[in-house]
Design a protein around this motif. Structure first.
Motif, PDB file in Angstrom:
ATOM      1  N   ASP A  73       0.820  -1.198   0.000  1.00 55.92           N
ATOM      2  CA  ASP A  73       0.000   0.000   0.000  1.00 55.92           C
ATOM      3  C   ASP A  73       0.863   1.261   0.000  1.00 55.92           C
ATOM      4  N   GLU A  74       1.948   1.200   0.779  1.00 52.56           N
ATOM      5  CA  GLU A  74       2.813   2.370   0.877  1.00 52.56           C
ATOM      6  C   GLU A  74       3.452   2.700  -0.463  1.00 52.56           C
ATOM      7  N   ALA A  75       3.929   1.674  -1.170  1.00 55.66           N
ATOM      8  CA  ALA A  75       4.576   1.894  -2.465  1.00 55.66           C
ATOM      9  C   ALA A  75       3.593   2.501  -3.455  1.00 55.66           C
ATOM     10  N   VAL A  76       2.368   2.008  -3.464  1.00 47.86           N
ATOM     11  CA  VAL A  76       1.349   2.540  -4.364  1.00 47.86           C
ATOM     12  C   VAL A  76       1.130   4.019  -4.079  1.00 47.86           C
ATOM     13  N   THR A  77       1.041   4.372  -2.810  1.00 46.71           N
ATOM     14  CA  THR A  77       0.839   5.771  -2.415  1.00 46.71           C
ATOM     15  C   THR A  77       2.014   6.639  -2.864  1.00 46.71           C
ATOM     16  N   VAL A  78       3.223   6.137  -2.649  1.00 44.03           N
ATOM     17  CA  VAL A  78       4.418   6.891  -3.029  1.00 44.03           C
ATOM     18  C   VAL A  78       4.450   7.113  -4.536  1.00 44.03           C
ATOM     19  N   PHE A  79       4.182   6.068  -5.315  1.00 43.51           N
ATOM     20  CA  PHE A  79       4.205   6.210  -6.775  1.00 43.51           C
ATOM     21  C   PHE A  79       3.113   7.157  -7.266  1.00 43.51           C
ATOM     22  N   ARG A  80       1.963   7.077  -6.662  1.00 39.89           N
ATOM     23  CA  ARG A  80       0.871   7.983  -7.074  1.00 39.89           C
ATOM     24  C   ARG A  80       1.213   9.442  -6.765  1.00 39.89           C
ATOM     25  N   GLN A  81       1.828   9.668  -5.621  1.00 37.64           N
ATOM     26  CA  GLN A  81       2.252  11.034  -5.276  1.00 37.64           C
ATOM     27  C   GLN A  81       3.297  11.529  -6.273  1.00 37.64           C
ATOM     28  N   ALA A  82       4.238  10.672  -6.617  1.00 35.09           N
ATOM     29  CA  ALA A  82       5.292  11.053  -7.565  1.00 35.09           C
ATOM     30  C   ALA A  82       4.700  11.338  -8.947  1.00 35.09           C
ATOM     31  N   LEU A  83       3.678  10.587  -9.327  1.00 40.71           N
ATOM     32  CA  LEU A  83       3.051  10.802 -10.637  1.00 40.71           C
ATOM     33  C   LEU A  83       2.287  12.119 -10.710  1.00 40.71           C
ATOM     34  N   LYS A  84       1.877  12.629  -9.574  1.00 37.42           N
ATOM     35  CA  LYS A  84       1.230  13.948  -9.588  1.00 37.42           C
ATOM     36  C   LYS A  84       2.228  15.016 -10.049  1.00 37.42           C
ATOM     37  N   GLN A  85       3.504  14.810  -9.708  1.00 35.64           N
ATOM     38  CA  GLN A  85       4.559  15.740 -10.109  1.00 35.64           C
ATOM     39  C   GLN A  85       5.009  15.490 -11.556  1.00 35.64           C
ATOM     40  N   GLU A  86       5.040  14.210 -11.960  1.00 38.29           N
ATOM     41  CA  GLU A  86       5.529  13.819 -13.290  1.00 38.29           C
ATOM     42  C   GLU A  86       4.533  12.859 -13.953  1.00 38.29           C
ATOM     43  N   PRO A  87       3.382  13.355 -14.412  1.00 37.30           N
ATOM     44  CA  PRO A  87       2.338  12.457 -14.925  1.00 37.30           C
ATOM     45  C   PRO A  87       2.721  11.684 -16.192  1.00 37.30           C
ATOM     46  N   ASN A  88       3.730  12.156 -16.933  1.00 38.37           N
ATOM     47  CA  ASN A  88       4.139  11.475 -18.156  1.00 38.37           C
ATOM     48  C   ASN A  88       5.386  10.624 -17.975  1.00 38.37           C
ATOM     49  N   ASP A  89       5.788  10.373 -16.744  1.00 41.79           N
ATOM     50  CA  ASP A  89       6.945   9.524 -16.468  1.00 41.79           C
ATOM     51  C   ASP A  89       6.517   8.056 -16.611  1.00 41.79           C
ATOM     52  N   LEU A  90       6.848   7.461 -17.744  1.00 39.49           N
ATOM     53  CA  LEU A  90       6.376   6.110 -18.050  1.00 39.49           C
ATOM     54  C   LEU A  90       7.031   5.050 -17.179  1.00 39.49           C
ATOM     55  N   ASP A  91       8.297   5.259 -16.833  1.00 40.61           N
ATOM     56  CA  ASP A  91       8.960   4.290 -15.943  1.00 40.61           C
ATOM     57  C   ASP A  91       8.280   4.279 -14.573  1.00 40.61           C
ATOM     58  N   LEU A  92       7.923   5.444 -14.110  1.00 35.89           N
ATOM     59  CA  LEU A  92       7.222   5.557 -12.831  1.00 35.89           C
ATOM     60  C   LEU A  92       5.857   4.864 -12.914  1.00 35.89           C
ATOM     61  N   ARG A  93       5.175   5.028 -14.026  1.00 35.60           N
ATOM     62  CA  ARG A  93       3.880   4.358 -14.213  1.00 35.60           C
ATOM     63  C   ARG A  93       4.049   2.835 -14.236  1.00 35.60           C
ATOM     64  N   LEU A  94       5.127   2.365 -14.856  1.00 34.23           N
ATOM     65  CA  LEU A  94       5.388   0.913 -14.847  1.00 34.23           C
ATOM     66  C   LEU A  94       5.633   0.417 -13.427  1.00 34.23           C
ATOM     67  N   GLN A  95       6.374   1.208 -12.660  1.00 35.42           N
ATOM     68  CA  GLN A  95       6.631   0.832 -11.269  1.00 35.42           C
ATOM     69  C   GLN A  95       5.329   0.821 -10.470  1.00 35.42           C
ATOM     70  N   LEU A  96       4.464   1.770 -10.747  1.00 34.97           N
ATOM     71  CA  LEU A  96       3.161   1.777 -10.077  1.00 34.97           C
ATOM     72  C   LEU A  96       2.372   0.532 -10.469  1.00 34.97           C
ATOM     73  N   ALA A  97       2.391   0.175 -11.740  1.00 39.26           N
ATOM     74  CA  ALA A  97       1.688  -1.036 -12.188  1.00 39.26           C
ATOM     75  C   ALA A  97       2.240  -2.268 -11.466  1.00 39.26           C
ATOM     76  N   ASP A  98       3.556  -2.333 -11.314  1.00 33.46           N
ATOM     77  CA  ASP A  98       4.164  -3.457 -10.581  1.00 33.46           C
ATOM     78  C   ASP A  98       3.707  -3.465  -9.121  1.00 33.46           C
ATOM     79  N   ALA A  99       3.685  -2.290  -8.509  1.00 39.08           N
ATOM     80  CA  ALA A  99       3.259  -2.191  -7.109  1.00 39.08           C
ATOM     81  C   ALA A  99       1.790  -2.596  -6.968  1.00 39.08           C
ATOM     82  N   LEU A 100       0.977  -2.190  -7.910  1.00 40.19           N
ATOM     83  CA  LEU A 100      -0.444  -2.564  -7.870  1.00 40.19           C
ATOM     84  C   LEU A 100      -0.607  -4.074  -8.032  1.00 40.19           C
ATOM     85  N   GLU A 101       0.156  -4.672  -8.931  1.00 36.86           N
ATOM     86  CA  GLU A 101       0.120  -6.143  -9.093  1.00 36.86           C
ATOM     87  C   GLU A 101       0.532  -6.823  -7.790  1.00 36.86           C
ATOM     88  N   ALA A 102       1.623  -6.342  -7.197  1.00 34.86           N
ATOM     89  CA  ALA A 102       2.112  -6.918  -5.938  1.00 34.86           C
ATOM     90  C   ALA A 102       1.092  -6.759  -4.826  1.00 34.86           C
TER      91      ALA A 102
END
Length: 185
Positions: free
Chosen positions: A1-30
């Protein structure tokens, strides 16, 4: 849950960061949120329709949902867009190998055979393609055509024991016990 929150917060700053979105997808899968993870993959593809990792994940999700034709089409498009990247070609081949195996498990041997032929075009040095083609032939009553495919697979495999074991099994499936004995000698 914490990782998902961290990635979502980071995406608010960089919404087009595709690597960050992939990491969020991995965190959501996990975090056992596959639907949300797939939504992130779709967002990546909205930003970059040819993103290799996202396109591969999308194609695999299609295959896992029994949408084999759509998965194959997505794989073809990805390979066509990245002809200059051998690693993407091999990843597409790996995806097609998985799709072929799924089709085979569901008794769709003719389609599986076609997928193995197609996959070999993207990774001709992969011994699993001709071997799996050979494995589909006895079910299609074309077992006499298995020999050259098995020989090609063994030539590509070198010392790889898994391929040799599968070749022996394939000869046995094709009722070619003499060929099986020859491999063992």
């Amino acid at each position: 849950d914490e990782a998902v929150t961290v990635f979502r917060q980071a995406l608010k700053q960089e919404p087009n960061d595709l690597d960050l979105r992939l990491q969020l997808a991995d965190a959501l899968e996990a975090n056992e949120q596959p639907r949300a993870a797939q939504n992130e993959i779709k967002r990546i593809l909205q930003i970059d329709p040819h993103h290799p990792e996202a396109a591969l994940r999308q194609a695999m999700a299609l295959a896992e949902g029994w949408q084999f034709a759509e998965a194959r089409q997505a794989a073809r498009e990805l390979a066509a867009h990245h002809t200059d990247r051998p690693e993407v070609q091999q990843q597409v081949a790996g995806l097609l190998l998985d799709i072929g195996r799924m089709l085979s498990q569901y008794g769709r041997t003719r389609e599986a055979y076609d997928v193995f032929v197609e996959g070999e075009r993207y990774d001709p040095s992969n011994a699993h393609f001709p071997l799996n083609q050979a494995r589909m032939l006895p079910m299609a009553r074309r077992k006499d055509e298995a020999g050259p495919l098995i020989e090609r697979a063994l030539a590509a495999a070198g010392e790889e024991t898994e391929t040799w074991a599968l070749a022996i099994e394939t000869w046995a499936m094709a009722d070619q016990i003499g060929e099986t004995r020859a491999l063992l000698e």
